[in-house]
Design a protein around this motif. Sequence first.
Motif, PDB file in Angstrom:
ATOM      1  N   ASN A   1      -1.910  14.171 -19.062  1.00  0.00           N
ATOM      2  CA  ASN A   1      -2.680  14.839 -20.108  1.00  0.00           C
ATOM      3  C   ASN A   1      -2.997  13.812 -21.190  1.00  0.00           C
ATOM      4  OD1 ASN A   1      -0.467  14.861 -22.157  1.00  0.00           O
ATOM      5  ND2 ASN A   1       0.502  16.329 -20.768  1.00  0.00           N
ATOM      6  N   PRO A   2      -3.782  14.157 -22.196  1.00  0.00           N
ATOM      7  CA  PRO A   2      -4.182  13.158 -23.205  1.00  0.00           C
ATOM      8  C   PRO A   2      -3.024  12.484 -23.931  1.00  0.00           C
ATOM      9  CG  PRO A   2      -5.597  15.090 -23.344  1.00  0.00           C
ATOM     10  CD  PRO A   2      -4.502  15.436 -22.378  1.00  0.00           C
ATOM     11  N   LYS A   3      -1.828  13.089 -23.953  1.00  0.00           N
ATOM     12  CA  LYS A   3      -0.701  12.509 -24.703  1.00  0.00           C
ATOM     13  C   LYS A   3       0.362  11.871 -23.824  1.00  0.00           C
ATOM     14  CE  LYS A   3      -0.983  15.150 -28.995  1.00  0.00           C
ATOM     15  NZ  LYS A   3      -0.219  15.915 -29.997  1.00  0.00           N
ATOM     16  N   THR A   4       0.513  12.328 -22.591  1.00  0.00           N
ATOM     17  CA  THR A   4       1.611  11.846 -21.750  1.00  0.00           C
ATOM     18  C   THR A   4       1.159  11.611 -20.312  1.00  0.00           C
ATOM     19  OG1 THR A   4       3.227  13.072 -23.084  1.00  0.00           O
ATOM     20  CG2 THR A   4       3.947  12.343 -20.913  1.00  0.00           C
ATOM     21  N   ILE A   5       1.655  10.505 -19.741  1.00  0.00           N
ATOM     22  CA  ILE A   5       1.433  10.196 -18.334  1.00  0.00           C
ATOM     23  C   ILE A   5       2.773   9.862 -17.690  1.00  0.00           C
ATOM     24  CG2 ILE A   5       0.379   8.598 -16.687  1.00  0.00           C
ATOM     25  CD1 ILE A   5      -1.852   8.126 -18.698  1.00  0.00           C
ATOM     26  N   PHE A   6       3.038  10.480 -16.539  1.00  0.00           N
ATOM     27  CA  PHE A   6       4.229  10.143 -15.761  1.00  0.00           C
ATOM     28  C   PHE A   6       3.821  10.097 -14.292  1.00  0.00           C
ATOM     29  CE2 PHE A   6       8.200  11.651 -13.509  1.00  0.00           C
ATOM     30  CZ  PHE A   6       8.812  10.405 -13.544  1.00  0.00           C
ATOM     31  N   ALA A   7       3.844   8.879 -13.712  1.00  0.00           N
ATOM     32  CA  ALA A   7       3.382   8.691 -12.340  1.00  0.00           C
ATOM     33  C   ALA A   7       4.409   7.880 -11.551  1.00  0.00           C
ATOM     34  CB  ALA A   7       2.026   7.981 -12.321  1.00  0.00           C
TER      35      ALA A   7
ATOM     36  N   VAL B   1       0.871  -1.176   0.000  1.00  0.00           N
ATOM     37  CA  VAL B   1       0.000   0.000   0.000  1.00  0.00           C
ATOM     38  C   VAL B   1       0.909   1.228   0.000  1.00  0.00           C
ATOM     39  CG1 VAL B   1      -1.909  -1.104   1.235  1.00  0.00           C
ATOM     40  CG2 VAL B   1      -0.114   0.047   2.532  1.00  0.00           C
ATOM     41  N   GLY B   2       0.375   2.367  -0.442  1.00  0.00           N
ATOM     42  CA  GLY B   2       1.213   3.553  -0.428  1.00  0.00           C
ATOM     43  C   GLY B   2       0.584   4.735  -1.139  1.00  0.00           C
ATOM     44  N   TYR B   3       1.450   5.655  -1.517  1.00  0.00           N
ATOM     45  CA  TYR B   3       1.036   6.936  -2.084  1.00  0.00           C
ATOM     46  C   TYR B   3       1.518   7.040  -3.529  1.00  0.00           C
ATOM     47  CZ  TYR B   3       1.402  11.968  -3.061  1.00  0.00           C
ATOM     48  OH  TYR B   3       1.330  13.199  -3.652  1.00  0.00           O
ATOM     49  N   GLY B   4       0.669   7.573  -4.397  1.00  0.00           N
ATOM     50  CA  GLY B   4       1.037   7.786  -5.789  1.00  0.00           C
ATOM     51  C   GLY B   4       0.819   9.231  -6.197  1.00  0.00           C
TER      52      GLY B   4
ATOM     53  N   GLY C   1       8.214   0.328  -5.000  1.00  0.00           N
ATOM     54  CA  GLY C   1       8.222   1.536  -5.812  1.00  0.00           C
ATOM     55  C   GLY C   1       7.896   1.244  -7.269  1.00  0.00           C
ATOM     56  N   VAL C   2       7.199   2.183  -7.912  1.00  0.00           N
ATOM     57  CA  VAL C   2       6.814   2.042  -9.315  1.00  0.00           C
ATOM     58  C   VAL C   2       7.000   3.390 -10.007  1.00  0.00           C
ATOM     59  CG1 VAL C   2       4.939   1.576 -10.940  1.00  0.00           C
ATOM     60  CG2 VAL C   2       5.106   0.245  -8.849  1.00  0.00           C
ATOM     61  N   MET C   3       7.540   3.342 -11.222  1.00  0.00           N
ATOM     62  CA  MET C   3       7.589   4.524 -12.074  1.00  0.00           C
ATOM     63  C   MET C   3       6.995   4.163 -13.425  1.00  0.00           C
ATOM     64  SD  MET C   3      10.682   6.737 -13.725  1.00  0.00           S
ATOM     65  CE  MET C   3      10.629   5.738 -15.209  1.00  0.00           C
ATOM     66  N   ASN C   4       5.961   4.885 -13.843  1.00  0.00           N
ATOM     67  CA  ASN C   4       5.268   4.592 -15.092  1.00  0.00           C
ATOM     68  C   ASN C   4       5.279   5.822 -15.989  1.00  0.00           C
ATOM     69  OD1 ASN C   4       3.625   3.161 -16.967  1.00  0.00           O
ATOM     70  ND2 ASN C   4       1.837   4.221 -16.182  1.00  0.00           N
ATOM     71  N   PHE C   5       5.783   5.641 -17.217  1.00  0.00           N
ATOM     72  CA  PHE C   5       5.835   6.733 -18.193  1.00  0.00           C
ATOM     73  C   PHE C   5       5.235   6.259 -19.509  1.00  0.00           C
ATOM     74  CE2 PHE C   5       8.085   8.903 -21.706  1.00  0.00           C
ATOM     75  CZ  PHE C   5       7.682  10.215 -21.451  1.00  0.00           C
ATOM     76  N   GLU C   6       4.266   6.993 -20.033  1.00  0.00           N
ATOM     77  CA  GLU C   6       3.636   6.689 -21.317  1.00  0.00           C
ATOM     78  C   GLU C   6       3.506   7.976 -22.120  1.00  0.00           C
ATOM     79  OE1 GLU C   6      -0.082   4.718 -20.873  1.00  0.00           O
ATOM     80  OE2 GLU C   6       0.578   3.474 -19.183  1.00  0.00           O
ATOM     81  N   THR C   7       3.820   7.911 -23.422  1.00  0.00           N
ATOM     82  CA  THR C   7       3.667   9.088 -24.260  1.00  0.00           C
ATOM     83  C   THR C   7       3.382   8.685 -25.698  1.00  0.00           C
ATOM     84  OG1 THR C   7       4.684  11.211 -24.886  1.00  0.00           O
ATOM     85  CG2 THR C   7       6.127   9.275 -24.840  1.00  0.00           C
TER      86      THR C   7
ATOM     87  N   PHE D   1       8.923   0.824 -14.590  1.00  0.00           N
ATOM     88  CA  PHE D   1       9.889   0.273 -13.648  1.00  0.00           C
ATOM     89  C   PHE D   1       9.156  -0.109 -12.368  1.00  0.00           C
ATOM     90  CE2 PHE D   1      12.841   3.100 -16.040  1.00  0.00           C
ATOM     91  CZ  PHE D   1      13.757   2.141 -16.450  1.00  0.00           C
ATOM     92  N   THR D   2       9.434  -1.312 -11.859  1.00  0.00           N
ATOM     93  CA  THR D   2       8.889  -1.755 -10.585  1.00  0.00           C
ATOM     94  C   THR D   2      10.018  -2.324  -9.742  1.00  0.00           C
ATOM     95  OG1 THR D   2       6.801  -2.354 -11.652  1.00  0.00           O
ATOM     96  CG2 THR D   2       7.176  -3.237  -9.472  1.00  0.00           C
ATOM     97  N   ALA D   3      10.054  -1.983  -8.451  1.00  0.00           N
ATOM     98  CA  ALA D   3      11.122  -2.477  -7.586  1.00  0.00           C
ATOM     99  C   ALA D   3      10.577  -2.793  -6.204  1.00  0.00           C
ATOM    100  CB  ALA D   3      12.243  -1.446  -7.475  1.00  0.00           C
ATOM    101  N   ASP D   4      11.085  -3.890  -5.610  1.00  0.00           N
ATOM    102  CA  ASP D   4      10.797  -4.261  -4.229  1.00  0.00           C
ATOM    103  C   ASP D   4      12.135  -4.470  -3.521  1.00  0.00           C
ATOM    104  OD1 ASP D   4       7.876  -4.413  -4.221  1.00  0.00           O
ATOM    105  OD2 ASP D   4       8.137  -6.113  -5.576  1.00  0.00           O
ATOM    106  N   TYR D   5      12.365  -3.689  -2.466  1.00  0.00           N
ATOM    107  CA  TYR D   5      13.643  -3.767  -1.758  1.00  0.00           C
ATOM    108  C   TYR D   5      13.414  -4.211  -0.320  1.00  0.00           C
ATOM    109  CZ  TYR D   5      18.131  -2.511   0.251  1.00  0.00           C
ATOM    110  OH  TYR D   5      19.338  -2.555   0.903  1.00  0.00           O
ATOM    111  N   GLY D   6      13.944  -5.389   0.013  1.00  0.00           N
ATOM    112  CA  GLY D   6      13.873  -5.903   1.372  1.00  0.00           C
ATOM    113  C   GLY D   6      15.194  -6.557   1.708  1.00  0.00           C
TER     114      GLY D   6
END
Length: 246
Positions: free
Chosen positions: A133-139, A124-127, A171-177, A189-194
């Motif tokens: 916008n209609p052409k690009t997403i970066f989350a 669980v967490g914060y995003g 952690g997750v980083m998602n970029f679409e354009t 990118f997805t990462a789990d660090y333990g």
Amino acid sequence: MKKLLTATAILLATPFVAHAGADFVKGDRTFAADAELGATVTTGNTETTSLKGRLDMKHELGNWENQYLLEALYKEDTGEETGKRYYGLVQGNYQFDDVNYMFANANHEIDPFTGFDSKSTVSVGYGHKFIDNPKTIFAVEVGPGYQYKRLDEESRLAAGYDSEQSWVAHGVMNFETEISDNSTFKQLFTADYGESLEGRSETSVTANIAGALAMKFAVVVRYNSEPLDNKKSTDTETNMTLLYSF
């Protein structure tokens, strides 16, 4: 394992409980899905089979944005199984406003070629959407999680224990354009660090063919900083699939 099952049940139930209330009040729903399929079969002097399938569904209802993902990969070379992976994910995002949200994620993977029968993670967490916008997403998403991995029989005998479990930082980083009117570039990118660092990168380009049908080229890289004995740290996968949106 009991903690993981309880947490998973809560995470899976939360979006549906919230949906019932939101639907009663608002009744505004949207649903979209992408179905992918790719296959390679050769016969004669070389006999190989490769199959890749994926179903990615997204559902919006009130303040909730939810994703349901299923993936399957199978490879065979001269009658011998050389690759098999099944993956499922459920994620619910509760939108505080247009750019900030809370997420709850549960995923399960079966990949016997890593030395594990299965791997399950809940988080669980914060995003935050830096661009939307209609052409690009970066989350970007960050939060705590809990991971449970069950070793296969061979690995259990070698290691002397049955499973591994730990708290992780997720952690997750998602970029679409949009590259053009008919093509889209995506980087996830997805990462789990333990106790170890496990990461996944998927780079893809999708080009429209006709209507809702498209061609997708993707390169997937999986990394584990501490693999089991006789296993490699990095796995790569290159796919060319047909994609249908509905």
